[in-house]
Design a protein around this motif. Structure first.
Motif, PDB file in Angstrom:
ATOM      1  N   GLU A  66      24.485  29.959  27.425  1.00 35.97           N
ATOM      2  CA  GLU A  66      25.327  30.475  26.357  1.00 35.97           C
ATOM      3  C   GLU A  66      26.292  29.377  25.942  1.00 35.97           C
ATOM      4  N   ARG A 105      30.960  31.832  27.078  1.00 34.74           N
ATOM      5  CA  ARG A 105      31.147  31.910  28.522  1.00 34.74           C
ATOM      6  C   ARG A 105      32.616  32.115  28.866  1.00 34.74           C
ATOM      7  N   LEU A 127      33.695  35.639  28.050  1.00 29.61           N
ATOM      8  CA  LEU A 127      33.204  36.659  28.979  1.00 29.61           C
ATOM      9  C   LEU A 127      33.945  36.588  30.316  1.00 29.61           C
ATOM     10  N   ILE A 128      34.133  35.347  30.797  1.00 26.98           N
ATOM     11  CA  ILE A 128      34.844  35.207  32.074  1.00 26.98           C
ATOM     12  C   ILE A 128      36.282  35.689  31.927  1.00 26.98           C
ATOM     13  N   ALA A 171      37.313  37.961  29.875  1.00 21.10           N
ATOM     14  CA  ALA A 171      37.278  39.424  29.807  1.00 21.10           C
ATOM     15  C   ALA A 171      37.149  40.022  31.206  1.00 21.10           C
ATOM     16  N   ALA A 172      36.324  39.397  32.052  1.00 20.76           N
ATOM     17  CA  ALA A 172      36.152  39.887  33.421  1.00 20.76           C
ATOM     18  C   ALA A 172      37.480  39.820  34.173  1.00 20.76           C
ATOM     19  N   TYR A 173      38.183  38.674  34.017  1.00 21.89           N
ATOM     20  CA  TYR A 173      39.491  38.548  34.657  1.00 21.89           C
ATOM     21  C   TYR A 173      40.450  39.622  34.153  1.00 21.89           C
TER      22      TYR A 173
END
Lengths: 273, 295
Positions: free
Chosen positions: B19, B24, B27-28, B30-32
């Protein structure tokens, strides 16, 4: 599985013990439950189960659990994807934290979220002015159910994503599929069964959840009262048969949802292979 | 394999992270954000609230309230007892299911999952129907002087029911994948059942067993719905820690409530740390054995 099953010792004793425990702890109480419900005539049963107040609780329990499970599918997919596919600072830390909702007593979750979401709480001070009422509302119920069910989707999707290893994706890409096409045509079908399992587990958990919800919902009849709360309310009025009738409806709902998903899962597996 | 490399990406073909960088990072991030807002901040908030009145206030809330003290004592008695019962049960069930073929085996596996499908409140209700004063068995048990509902045996029953599948569910796939060759060999060499269990089976499954016990214990400590119904919530008698959290919350005693909650959170964090270390240890062991077989 042993080829010659009875070479190993302890069959009688371990089977006997297992069956005794299951009978005493599981079957006997279930039978008592059905017996109690059978003391009601069909009309009385319907009268207990189909009041306006009871129907409102089913709708809320069903709706809030479904919405929360859906949100968990989205969040869970994101988290599983990020944890499996990318290497980044703090990945192991995040991975370990995902299990916290399983380890944390739900009463603590309910307590904390209700305190965070009230008007002067850490989250509420920003949300309430925007008209977002988290505490003592249906939204609050959804939020705690998202928290409680969060690990289910992540933990069912993660191993599947790990096992995919990207070969099918590479092949798709080499054959000229765009990233988006690969996502929908290759990845999604492979992940679908595990997403549904995660949804069902999260949904069933949400239906039965009690500890966290009673802190945050305010438990107002017709508004924020969930089905398990109504069971407790009936019990406290010593209306045991009515409580049992509602309990049977609730059990039916969660067993049906689990069975439905089992069936869907098997069907999509058959299509996949 | 290097020690930390258990879960590194398989580099064959250099796949996967194709990606674009911005996606990337997004997304990372957002995860955090999700983990931070949903998990980290709430955990921090528990301790902030618990220590709002300082260390002395904390100790006062936790230890100088006899009812709270009793709830801690009760939880730390009932939960380990339930875990012990379920460990024995889990071992017996897993042994039966993975080592023998018999009619009804699938049904047995399905029955094991039933506690997951029943609302804890309904579990409590079922035990009240059986053992309550208006229940089917309650009055006769009462005549024998045994009190189940509104007493600790009810707490133990409810907690055991809710946590019944944990150890068994952990052991069944593990023992299935291990197979029984070693055990059959030991028996044919003359091992007694006792030796078989302690020398062969237990060493093979010990980490899975510990893992199941950790999960079972965490759930046993936190159980609320089932215990709420059977306990009668008598302060200083049948209130467990989670019930105490609720009662103090209802009494508008926020510092007291958060103090008990902080202790429960601490236990959850210890559970997570234990699980995490166990997983790393097992992964390292597996890597080591793989290295041995490869060389």
């Amino acid at each position: 599985m042993a080829k010659s099953p009875r070479v190993l010792p302890g069959f009688e004793i371990s089977l006997g013990y297992t069956l005794t425990v299951l009978t005493l702890l599981l079957v006997l109480p279930l039978v008592a439950c059905l017996f109690k419900a059978a003391t009601l005539t069909p009309a009385e049963f319907l009268g207990a189960v189909w009041t306006k107040r009871a129907v409102a609780t089913y709708m809320l329990s069903f709706g809030a659990s479904a919405v929360a499970a859906l949100i968990n599918v989205l969040i869970g997919l994101l988290l599983a994807w990020v944890l499996v596919r990318y290497d980044f600072y703090g990945r192991r830390f995040l991975d370990a934290l995902i299990d916290l909702p399983f380890a944390l007593p739900t009463a603590v979750a309910g307590l904390v979220y209700s305190a965070l979401l009230v008007k002067n709480g850490w989250y509420g001070q920003f949300l309430v002015p925007l008209g977002i009422q988290g505490a003592y509302s249906r939204l609050g119920i959804v939020i705690v159910l998202v928290f409680v069910g969060l690990p289910f989707v992540v933990r069912t999707v993660q191993p599947v994503l790990e096992s995919l290893e990207g070969e099918a994706e590479e092949a798709a890409a080499m054959l000229g599929a765009s990233r988006w096409q690969t996502m929908w045509r290759v990845l999604f079908p492979a992940l679908q069964p595990s997403l549904m399992t995660g949804f069902a587990l999260s949904f069933a958990r949400g239906l039965g959840e009690y500890g966290s919800v009673i802190f945050i919902s305010g438990n107002m009849p017709f508004k924020t009262e969930i089905a398990p709360f109504l069971i407790v309310a009936r019990l406290e009025q010593f209306a045991y048969a009515e409580a049992t009738a509602i309990a049977i409806v609730l059990m039916g709902m969660s067993l049906a949802s689990l069975a439905l998903v089992n069936w869907l899962e098997r069907r999509s597996r058959r299509y996949a292979s | 394999m290097h020690p930390s490399g258990v879960r590194t990406k398989k580099s064959a073909g250099g796949l996967v992270a194709d990606e674009p960088l911005w996606l990337r990072v997004l997304l990372i991030g957002a995860a955090y954000a999700v983990i931070g807002l949903l998990i980290l901040v709430p955990v921090a908030y528990v301790f902030v609230q618990a220590f709002a009145e300082g260390w002395q206030g904390y100790v006062k809330n936790l230890w100088h309230d006899p009812d709270t003290r009793h709830s801690i004592f009760l939880t730390l008695t009932v939960a380990p007892l339930a875990v012990l019962l379920n460990t024995v049960f889990g071992l017996a069930a897993a042994w039966t299911i993975t080592r023998f073929k018999f009619p009804g085996r699938t049904l047995l596996v399905t029955l094991l999952d039933v506690p997951f499908a029943i609302s804890p409140v309904v579990v409590g209700l079922m035990f009240v129907l059986l053992f309550g004063m208006q229940g089917y068995l309650g009055p006769s048990l009462r005549q024998m002087g045994i009190k189940v509902i509104f007493a600790w045996p009810g707490l133990l029953l409810a907690t055991t029911f809710v946590t019944l599948p944990f150890v068994a569910r952990e052991l069944i796939p593990l023992m299935e994948s291990l197979g029984s060759e070693e055990e059959v060999a030991a028996v044919s060499l003359g091992a007694s059942p006792w030796q078989l269990f302690w020398r062969i089976t237990l060493p093979n499954i010990k980490w899975g067993l510990v893992y199941g016990i950790i999960q079972c214990h965490a759930r046993a400590i936190g159980e609320f719905g089932a215990v709420y119904v059977v306990s009668g919530r008598i302060a200083g008698e049948t209130d467990t820690m989670p019930l105490r959290v609720e009662k103090l919350f209802q009494e508008y005693n926020n510092p007291g409530s958060f103090a008990v909650a902080s202790l429960l959170t601490l236990m959850a964090l210890v559970t997570l740390a234990g699980k995490y270390m166990l997983e790393r240890y097992i992964a390292q062991q597996m890597a080591a054995t793989r290295e041995n077989t490869e060389s």
